[in-house]
Design a protein around this motif. Sequence first.
Motif, short mmCIF file in Angstrom:
data_model
loop_
_atom_site.label_atom_id
_atom_site.label_comp_id
_atom_site.label_asym_id
_atom_site.label_seq_id
_atom_site.Cartn_x
_atom_site.Cartn_y
_atom_site.Cartn_z
N GLU A 16 -26.31 -57.77 -0.37
CA GLU A 16 -26.15 -57.37 -1.77
C GLU A 16 -26.39 -58.56 -2.69
O GLU A 16 -27.03 -58.43 -3.74
CB GLU A 16 -24.74 -56.81 -2.00
CG GLU A 16 -24.51 -56.32 -3.42
CD GLU A 16 -23.12 -55.75 -3.62
OE1 GLU A 16 -22.92 -55.00 -4.59
OE2 GLU A 16 -22.24 -56.06 -2.80
N THR A 17 -25.89 -59.73 -2.30
CA THR A 17 -26.13 -60.94 -3.09
C THR A 17 -27.62 -61.25 -3.16
O THR A 17 -28.15 -61.60 -4.23
CB THR A 17 -25.38 -62.13 -2.48
OG1 THR A 17 -23.98 -61.86 -2.48
CG2 THR A 17 -25.64 -63.41 -3.26
N ILE A 18 -28.31 -61.12 -2.04
CA ILE A 18 -29.75 -61.39 -2.01
C ILE A 18 -30.49 -60.41 -2.90
O ILE A 18 -31.37 -60.80 -3.70
CB ILE A 18 -30.26 -61.34 -0.56
CG1 ILE A 18 -29.71 -62.51 0.25
CG2 ILE A 18 -31.79 -61.34 -0.53
CD1 ILE A 18 -30.01 -62.43 1.73
N GLU A 19 -30.16 -59.13 -2.80
CA GLU A 19 -30.84 -58.12 -3.61
C GLU A 19 -30.60 -58.35 -5.10
O GLU A 19 -31.54 -58.28 -5.91
CB GLU A 19 -30.37 -56.73 -3.20
CG GLU A 19 -30.85 -56.29 -1.84
CD GLU A 19 -30.32 -54.91 -1.46
OE1 GLU A 19 -30.82 -54.34 -0.47
OE2 GLU A 19 -29.42 -54.39 -2.16
N THR A 20 -29.35 -58.63 -5.46
CA THR A 20 -29.03 -58.86 -6.87
C THR A 20 -29.75 -60.09 -7.39
O THR A 20 -30.28 -60.10 -8.52
CB THR A 20 -27.51 -59.03 -7.04
OG1 THR A 20 -26.84 -57.86 -6.57
CG2 THR A 20 -27.16 -59.26 -8.49
N THR A 21 -29.82 -61.15 -6.57
CA THR A 21 -30.49 -62.37 -6.99
C THR A 21 -31.99 -62.16 -7.12
O THR A 21 -32.62 -62.70 -8.05
CB THR A 21 -30.20 -63.50 -5.99
OG1 THR A 21 -28.78 -63.66 -5.84
CG2 THR A 21 -30.79 -64.81 -6.47
N ILE A 22 -32.57 -61.39 -6.22
CA ILE A 22 -34.01 -61.12 -6.31
C ILE A 22 -34.33 -60.33 -7.57
O ILE A 22 -35.32 -60.60 -8.26
CB ILE A 22 -34.49 -60.38 -5.04
CG1 ILE A 22 -34.52 -61.35 -3.86
CG2 ILE A 22 -35.87 -59.77 -5.25
CD1 ILE A 22 -34.94 -60.73 -2.56
N VAL A 23 -33.50 -59.34 -7.89
CA VAL A 23 -33.71 -58.59 -9.14
C VAL A 23 -33.58 -59.52 -10.34
O VAL A 23 -34.37 -59.45 -11.29
CB VAL A 23 -32.72 -57.41 -9.23
CG1 VAL A 23 -32.79 -56.76 -10.61
CG2 VAL A 23 -33.02 -56.37 -8.16
N LEU A 27 -37.52 -51.80 -9.71
CA LEU A 27 -36.74 -52.72 -8.87
C LEU A 27 -35.29 -52.26 -8.77
O LEU A 27 -34.68 -52.32 -7.69
CB LEU A 27 -36.81 -54.13 -9.43
CG LEU A 27 -38.17 -54.83 -9.42
CD1 LEU A 27 -38.05 -56.23 -10.00
CD2 LEU A 27 -38.74 -54.89 -8.01
N GLN A 28 -34.72 -51.83 -9.88
CA GLN A 28 -33.33 -51.36 -9.87
C GLN A 28 -33.18 -50.11 -9.00
O GLN A 28 -32.19 -49.95 -8.28
CB GLN A 28 -32.88 -51.09 -11.29
CG GLN A 28 -32.74 -52.37 -12.12
CD GLN A 28 -32.57 -52.10 -13.60
OE1 GLN A 28 -32.62 -50.94 -14.04
NE2 GLN A 28 -32.38 -53.15 -14.39
N LEU A 29 -34.19 -49.24 -9.06
CA LEU A 29 -34.16 -48.04 -8.22
C LEU A 29 -34.27 -48.41 -6.74
O LEU A 29 -33.55 -47.87 -5.89
CB LEU A 29 -35.29 -47.09 -8.62
CG LEU A 29 -35.40 -45.79 -7.81
CD1 LEU A 29 -34.13 -44.97 -7.92
CD2 LEU A 29 -36.61 -44.97 -8.28
N LEU A 30 -35.16 -49.36 -6.43
CA LEU A 30 -35.31 -49.80 -5.04
C LEU A 30 -34.04 -50.46 -4.53
O LEU A 30 -33.67 -50.30 -3.37
CB LEU A 30 -36.49 -50.76 -4.93
CG LEU A 30 -37.89 -50.17 -5.14
CD1 LEU A 30 -38.94 -51.26 -5.15
CD2 LEU A 30 -38.21 -49.14 -4.06
N GLN A 31 -33.36 -51.20 -5.40
CA GLN A 31 -32.10 -51.84 -4.99
C GLN A 31 -31.05 -50.79 -4.67
O GLN A 31 -30.35 -50.88 -3.66
CB GLN A 31 -31.61 -52.76 -6.09
CG GLN A 31 -30.31 -53.49 -5.73
CD GLN A 31 -29.78 -54.34 -6.86
OE1 GLN A 31 -30.24 -54.24 -7.99
NE2 GLN A 31 -28.80 -55.18 -6.57
#
Length: 450
Positions: free
Chosen positions: A144-151, A436-440
């Motif tokens: 989750e941290t990785i996904e949030t940081t990538i976004v 990107l938000q949808l993919l997350q």
Amino acid sequence: MGYTKAFVTILLVILAASANAQLDKLSKDEATKLVLENNFGILIAKNQVAVAENNKSVLNSGFLPTLTANAGADYNRDDSVIEFPGQFNDDGSPREDLEINQAESQRYNAGLNLNYTLFDGLGRYYDYKALKEQYQLSELQARETIETTIVQMFSVYYEVARITENIEVLEETYQNTSERLQRAEYAFDYGQNNKLDVLNAEVDLVNDSISLMNERQLLENTKRDLNVVLNRELENNFSVDTTITFVEPLLLDDIMENAEANNVRLLQAESNMTINDYSLKSAKSVFLPTIGLNGSYGWNLNQSAASAFFPGVNNTTYSFGLGASLTWDLFDGGRGVTQIKNAKILLDSQDLLQEQLKQEVRRDIANAKGNYINRLNIYRLQENNVITATNNYERSNERYKLGQITSVELRQAQINLLNAKTSKNLAKYNAKLAELQLLQLTGQLLNTEL
């Protein structure tokens, strides 16, 4: 005429001084690699996963025996005087005192103790399974941290791209205004128009140059923001890829089918449910006995000094022992029962939280999909609007050259084109960020080409 040329020259020098040189391009793949390797938040999350991995090791499970060693040494040196009151020698004389000086004695010991719990009511079994599940949870939290940081990284990356494209639009606008000023000067020199067209063009050129300078400064600031996210030198200059591709509709349908199953927040909730269930089962171990084995091995050496009545001796002892124990708390005052009741309530609360989270995630996914489709449609409309505004400006420019419209009308057409292009840029990157938000939310951010 000379003043205007000098004025235009100064503006060109100012703009050229801040114009972008040929810079190394930071691709999206490279930016993703850098953020995964360097971002502080991601590095901390990876460390937390490493800690959880250590905790789930068999060394932390309680299934292994404990072995302790102990050793000791004592040394004594005594000086003593022994009196014999009322005692006489054979010749009738009083018996002399006996002095023993520097009488030394030593004691040495060493031993090993082994303890092993055969059975503890299955408490450590479920605790061990909970530690393994905690490791899985830590991996989900790191994801989750990785996904949030990538976004977050891409929101800044695409902002750099948007400003870069806006600068290109502003540069084109500046160039068109500069050409208009030159035409107005020539026309004024040859008496074809009045000074007002020249003055209007000069004012518009100043406004265009100010807008361009502000946008370039904004670009520098935003690049620094991206360097912070990537944990690079703040003044590291670069260009970015302004090419945008969107997920194919068919692929998007497949993603939506498994959205809830891949959502990282729901996966974490399921992991928490499992951990709480193990905690409840571990608490029930209070009702069962604990069975253990123990063993010991010891060595003792006692070296005693000679005394008045006994000679000194050296005594060496070796010992070996085995034992078994059974402990059963038949009644602990009710604490165990209370803990079990509380664990059941916590498990029930976790189940309710999970159901609430499912509702929220379904809502978030539906909203994200709607936002994405809406922004994508807006982007398509803005593309058509740019075509219309371009045609309008080109026709207005031709009519201005023929003297059919005023410079004010031409400027309005120019501003409309500028606004249409910058609005298209904003719509394009807004649509990509919505994707990107949808993919997350659907758990596919790390599995999709961005």
